[in-house]
Each structure stands twice: as structure tokens, then as C-alpha cells.
Design a protein around this motif. Structure first.
Motif, mmCIF file in Angstrom:
data_model
loop_
_atom_site.group_PDB
_atom_site.id
_atom_site.type_symbol
_atom_site.label_atom_id
_atom_site.label_comp_id
_atom_site.label_asym_id
_atom_site.label_seq_id
_atom_site.Cartn_x
_atom_site.Cartn_y
_atom_site.Cartn_z
ATOM 1 N N ASP A 1 52.738 -12.844 17.286
ATOM 2 C CA ASP A 1 51.768 -12.037 18.032
ATOM 3 C C ASP A 1 52.276 -11.740 19.428
ATOM 4 O OD1 ASP A 1 50.085 -11.983 15.938
ATOM 5 O OD2 ASP A 1 48.614 -13.394 16.739
ATOM 6 N N LYS A 2 52.789 -12.787 20.067
ATOM 7 C CA LYS A 2 53.265 -12.650 21.434
ATOM 8 C C LYS A 2 54.451 -11.672 21.496
ATOM 9 C CE LYS A 2 53.736 -15.357 25.511
ATOM 10 N NZ LYS A 2 54.829 -16.107 26.059
ATOM 11 N N GLN A 3 55.309 -11.828 20.514
ATOM 12 C CA GLN A 3 56.475 -10.932 20.449
ATOM 13 C C GLN A 3 56.043 -9.481 20.279
ATOM 14 O OE1 GLN A 3 59.852 -11.515 20.425
ATOM 15 N NE2 GLN A 3 60.286 -13.541 19.545
ATOM 16 N N MET A 4 55.014 -9.294 19.433
ATOM 17 C CA MET A 4 54.547 -7.922 19.211
ATOM 18 C C MET A 4 53.911 -7.338 20.473
ATOM 19 S SD MET A 4 55.721 -7.393 16.322
ATOM 20 C CE MET A 4 55.202 -5.692 16.183
ATOM 21 N N LEU B 1 58.619 1.972 18.460
ATOM 22 C CA LEU B 1 58.284 0.553 18.682
ATOM 23 C C LEU B 1 58.461 -0.253 17.398
ATOM 24 C CD1 LEU B 1 55.098 0.988 20.937
ATOM 25 C CD2 LEU B 1 57.349 0.163 21.679
ATOM 26 N N MET B 2 58.123 0.351 16.276
ATOM 27 C CA MET B 2 58.290 -0.328 14.987
ATOM 28 C C MET B 2 59.782 -0.581 14.717
ATOM 29 S SD MET B 2 55.477 -1.092 13.368
ATOM 30 C CE MET B 2 53.716 -0.735 13.606
ATOM 31 N N LYS B 3 60.596 0.377 15.122
ATOM 32 C CA LYS B 3 62.040 0.188 14.952
ATOM 33 C C LYS B 3 62.513 -1.024 15.767
ATOM 34 C CE LYS B 3 66.478 2.426 15.676
ATOM 35 N NZ LYS B 3 67.123 3.303 16.649
ATOM 36 N N GLY C 1 64.165 -4.433 14.378
ATOM 37 C CA GLY C 1 65.415 -4.924 14.972
ATOM 38 C C GLY C 1 65.329 -6.399 15.339
ATOM 39 N N LYS C 2 64.125 -6.860 15.662
ATOM 40 C CA LYS C 2 63.943 -8.278 16.008
ATOM 41 C C LYS C 2 63.561 -9.104 14.780
ATOM 42 C CE LYS C 2 62.429 -7.458 20.787
ATOM 43 N NZ LYS C 2 63.590 -7.993 21.507
#
Ligand code: ZN
Length: 505
Positions: free
Chosen positions: A19-22, A335-337, A341-342
Motif C-alpha cells: 500500500d505504502k509503495q503504491m 504509473l501502472m508501468k 517495474g517495481k
């Protein structure tokens, strides 16, 4: 037991971490990119992007190119094309003539019609009936003692009032809820409706203002209306000529007598309207991010890229409507890309849909709903974005806080859409979600008003996010310099995280 606890802890810390990463990824939204893309879509060279125009084609190519650069999957032509071609049926008005007695009047000469609802009509020598307000109600019935079957029915718009200005049926200043005259007259078998209101001149002027816009048939929403003409007081009185009455005196008679004054007018009318159809094509742009769970259902994230075009040298730039929503879904693709990537892939597949033809009657979204990439039975939700990044007249006029987004959530299948949206908003902590337009009196217009509607008709839950209306709505003054790009980027982050939550809940 302990193993299970550890496992739960691990899963939940992974989830919190994710969640935090998103949220972090959401915060990398590029204001510069949003601005650049929006200025292109709302530029002079795209000429207002009316469906099927060169500008519409350029816009669709721009979105497709962006989808390609951000590695969205192309669903058409063996994975090589993002374009879903839609068939559009343009309506052209040919002969349009009204005959009263021996006189002929062309369209605009005391009568007119809405091309959107018009079909070809050939009627000759049909009798005319005056039927008050066209209301059949236990307290007030315009149809007692008259027969309208196969006839042209002259009516007044609205509802009858008494001499103190109260509506006759409701007894108050608020009109009663009654069936539409369209439905009532159709049920009674009328052939033609002639509607008089006091605003004929103003209404025809307004119609002339939008006459530069081509009109299309919607093959998915057949027109069930009876042929309906708006007529001026002069033309109504021509019809009433032999009766020694005028349309105004009839309205006054109803108010005075507090009952209907319907009668068969001793005259006939002819009506000749010719609608010719030309076929055109225009593209939706569709791209896909494949979910990690191939058995899961999908999410549709949509916005329309078309607008209303140009009227001579006046370009309708459509910056808010809906270059803003288009750049929003483009940015969400970027942003989805980054998320991919992560190593974060959504569980569900996300279908990105940039529609044409919204302004022409939701033609692009009706087409996708009828020809979806994945079966609608496997479509979990729609998130539709139509107009963002502008502070509306409510907020700029009356309320200090302008960090907001209007929402409309219809989730009759209880798929947790509201939760996905509010959770995203809590995670970001930036906007107030305003439910003003969820009030019942706005519902029908809100439902019909944008591209979630064709999916709603098929039972798919949806969220709509928008910024409301400014005075520049559908005017040549809806330009990119008036966008509040900070607000737009906050709203894009909300849409991004909501999409993510919908795809993973
Ligand atoms: Zn729009």
C-alpha cells in the motif's frame, strides 16, 4: 497456530508495505506530463476533436502511441492495434415541411424539431386535436371526450396552474409527477405531437447555436419517440384559426375553469420530414494491463477523448471536457508501468478505454459495452473519468476549500467500490469526496451523462469521478490555461489508487 500468526503477520506487512509503495508511486504523478499532454489534446490543431474529424483521429493516435510507449497490450489485430473501430450513422435533415391548410412552412418558419430525436415522417391530411397539456391523471385528464388516435395533437408544455400560480394537480408551487406526454400520447396512438411553449424563439436560437454539431443515430438505443415538433404561437394559432381561439386563450381558459378545454380542431395538417443517413467510422482506443490472476475478472478505466469540434473559427477546445480525463488515464497507464517495474502487478486485468463519440450520445462506450474485450460477466467494475482539474462554480463561489472531487458510485452488486474509492482517498489524504451529485434529483442526468451508462444498463457497478461544471462548460472558452494542474494531479492520484484497489480487493 504460531505458524499461522506469523504467516498472517507476514502477509499483512507485505500488504501494508505494498500500500505504502503504491502511495509512493502515486506521488510520482507528473504534473508536467499532464500539462503537456493536455495542452496537446486541447490545442488548435486538434480543432475540438469532434468524432470522426481529423482532430479526433490525431487524439486517438496520440493516446494509442502513449499506450504503446507504456507497454499496454494491444487487443486488436493479433496484438498490434489499439483501435476499436465504431460504426457511426450520421443523420442529415433533407426535406422538412409542415403543411397547414394550403400553406407550406419549411423548418425554422414557426416550427422546428430536434434532429437527435427525429426520424423520417410522411403524414398527409391528418386531423388536429388540441389536448391541453397532454396529461391523463385522476385529478386532471386532458383526454376525456376526445380521440387522438392517428391524429396530430397540439399541446402546451408543462402543467396547468390555477390563478394563484399553484399547479392544479399538486396544489403547490411544485409540479406533480405525471407520465411524460410522449408516453401518454404514444399509448393513446397519436401520430404527431405539436408542442407549444413560450420560449419558441429562445429555444430555436439555442438550437441554431449547436447546429454546427453533427447528429448521430445510436444503434443501441432505438428512438421510440413519436415525431415531435416545437411550434411557435403564430403557427399554433394558424392551426386553431377556424375555432376562433388562440393558444394563449386556451391556456387561460384552463386556468380559469380549472379543467381541460380539449377539442377536435376543424383542420388538417401534413408533415414531411426526411432523414438521410451517412455511415462513418471512428476509433475507440483500448489498451490492456494483464492481471496476475488469469481467472480473475477485469476492471475498465475509461474517459472520452472526443469533444464537440469547431463552429467556423470558434474552436471548442474541450480542455476540461474531456482532455483532462484522457490525460488522467494516460498518466495512470504510466504509473501502472512504474508499479510493474517495481514488481507490483494487479491481480485483475485493467482495460484502459479512451472513447470517441461520447458527445454524440455515448457512441464509443455503447460500442465497447456491446463488443467488450472480455465478457461483461467477467467485468467487475467501471471507473469513468469525465472532467477534472477545474474548480466549479459551487466551490469557487461559496466554499473556501477547493480540494475536492465529486463522486457517483452505483454498486448494487456490493463489490466494495465505495470502499476502494474511500480507502484510496484516505491513503492519499488530499481530497474531500463530495457526494452532492449522488442525490436522487441528479441521479438520472448523472447516469445518462457519461460513458458509465452503457455498462450500468448491463448491470456493471461503476464509479464516476469529476470536478463539476464551470461557466466554460461546452464553450470555446474551455481552454487548457484554466486548468488547476495541482488539483488535476491530486485527482489523478485518487483515480490511480482507486483503480489499483479495485483491481486487487
Ligand atoms: Zn464529457
Amino acid at each position: 497456530m504460531r505458524i499461522i500468526t506469523c504467516l498472517l503477520l507476514l502477509i499483512s506487512s507485505f500488504c501494508f508495505g505494498q500500500d505504502k509503495q503504491m502511495v509512493n508511486i502515486a506521488s510520482t504523478v507528473s504534473l508536467e506530463q499532464l500539462k503537456k499532454n493536455l495542452y496537446f489534446l486541447a490545442s488548435e490543431s486538434l480543432e475540438g476533436r469532434v468524432m470522426g474529424s481529423h482532430g479526433d483521429t490525431l487524439a486517438s493516435e496520440f493516446v494509442a502511441q502513449w499506450f504503446r510507449e507504456n507497454q499496454l497490450e494491444a487487443p486488436y489485430q493479433n496484438g498490434t492495434s489499439y483501435f476499436q473501430s465504431i460504426d457511426a450513422f450520421r443523420k442529415n435533415l433533407g426535406r422538412a415541411e409542415l403543411e397547414i391548410g394550403t400553406k407550406k412552412y419549411v423548418n425554422g418558419d414557426g416550427w422546428t424539431l430536434s434532429l437527435r430525436n427525429a426520424e423520417t415522417v410522411q403524414l398527409q391530411d391528418i386531423p388536429v386535436v388540441f389536448a391541453g397539456y397532454g396529461i391523463d391523471h385522476p385529478l386532471y385528464n386532458d383526454f376525456e371526450g376526445i380521440d387522438v388516435k392517428g391524429k396530430a395533437v397540439l399541446i402546451l408544455a408543462g402543467q396547468p396552474k390555477d390563478s394563484s400560480g399553484n399547479y392544479l394537480i399538486s396544489g403547490t408551487k411544485q409540479p406533480a409527477t405525471v407520465p411524460s406526454y410522449q408516453n401518454t400520447l404514444k399509448e393513446k396512438g397519436a401520430a404527431l405531437i405539436l408542442v407549444f411553449n413560450n420560449r419558441f424563439t429562445a429555444d430555436t436560437l439555442q438550437m441554431r447555436k449547436t447546429a454546427f454539431q453533427p447528429v448521430y443515430k445510436n444503434p443501441f438505443m432505438p428512438n421510440n419517440n413519436l415525431p415531435t415538433l416545437l411550434i411557435s404561437g403564430e403557427r399554433a394559432n394558424d392551426l386553431l384559426g377556424k375555432s376562433q381561439k388562440t393558444i394563449k386563450s386556451l391556456a387561460q381558459d384552463i386556468t380559469r375553469a380549472l379543467r381541460p378545454q380539449s377539442f377536435a380542431v376543424n383542420t388538417t395538417i401534413g408533415c414531411h420530414i426526411e432523414i438521410n443517413i451517412t455511415e462513418e467510422k471512428a476509433p475507440n482506443v483500448i489498451g490492456i494491463i494483464r492481471g496476475s490472476d488469469p481467472s480473475a475478472d477485469c476492471i475498465i478505466l475509461s474517459a472520452h477523448h472526443d469533444h464537440v469540434g469547431r463552429d467556423g473559427k470558434d474552436i471548442y477546445y474541450g480542455a476540461v471536457d474531456n482532455a483532462s480525463g484522457t490525460v488522467a488515464i494516460m498518466e495512470i497507464a504510466a504509473l501502472m508501468k512504474k508499479a510493474l517495474g517495481k514488481g507490483f502487478r494487479p491481480k485483475r486485468t485493467i482495460v484502459f478505454a479512451s472513447y470517441t463519440g461520447e458527445e454524440k450520445g455515448l457512441l464509443g462506450s455503447f460500442h465497447l459495452a456491446a463488443n467488450p474485450v472480455f465478457p461483461l460477466a467477467k467485468t467487475r467494475a467501471v471507473l469513468n473519468i469525465d472532467m477534472m482539474g477545474r474548480v466549479d462554480t459551487f466551490y469557487s463561489g461559496r466554499r473556501a476549500d477547493s480540494n475536492y472531487a465529486y463522486i457517483l458510485v452505483v454498486d448494487s452488486l456490493n463489490r466494495g467500490l465505495r470502499n476502494a474509492l474511500f480507502t484510496a482517498n484516505d491513503q492519499l489524504g488530499k481530497l474531500k469526496l463530495d457526494t452532492y451529485y449522488e442525490q436522487p434529483q441528479f441521479m438520472q442526468r448523472r447516469l445518462l451523462g457519461s460513458d458509465q451508462y452503457p455498462f450500468y444498463l448491463k448491470g456493471i457497478p461503476f464509479i464516476r469521478i469529476d470536478c463539476g461544471f464551470s461557466k466554460d462548460y461546452h464553450q470555446p472558452t474551455d481552454t487548457p490555461d484554466k486548468i488547476n494542474y495541482e488539483l488535476l494531479s491530486d485527482q489523478v492520484q485518487l483515480a490511480f489508487l482507486t483503480t489499483w484497489n479495485l483491481a486487487n480487493d
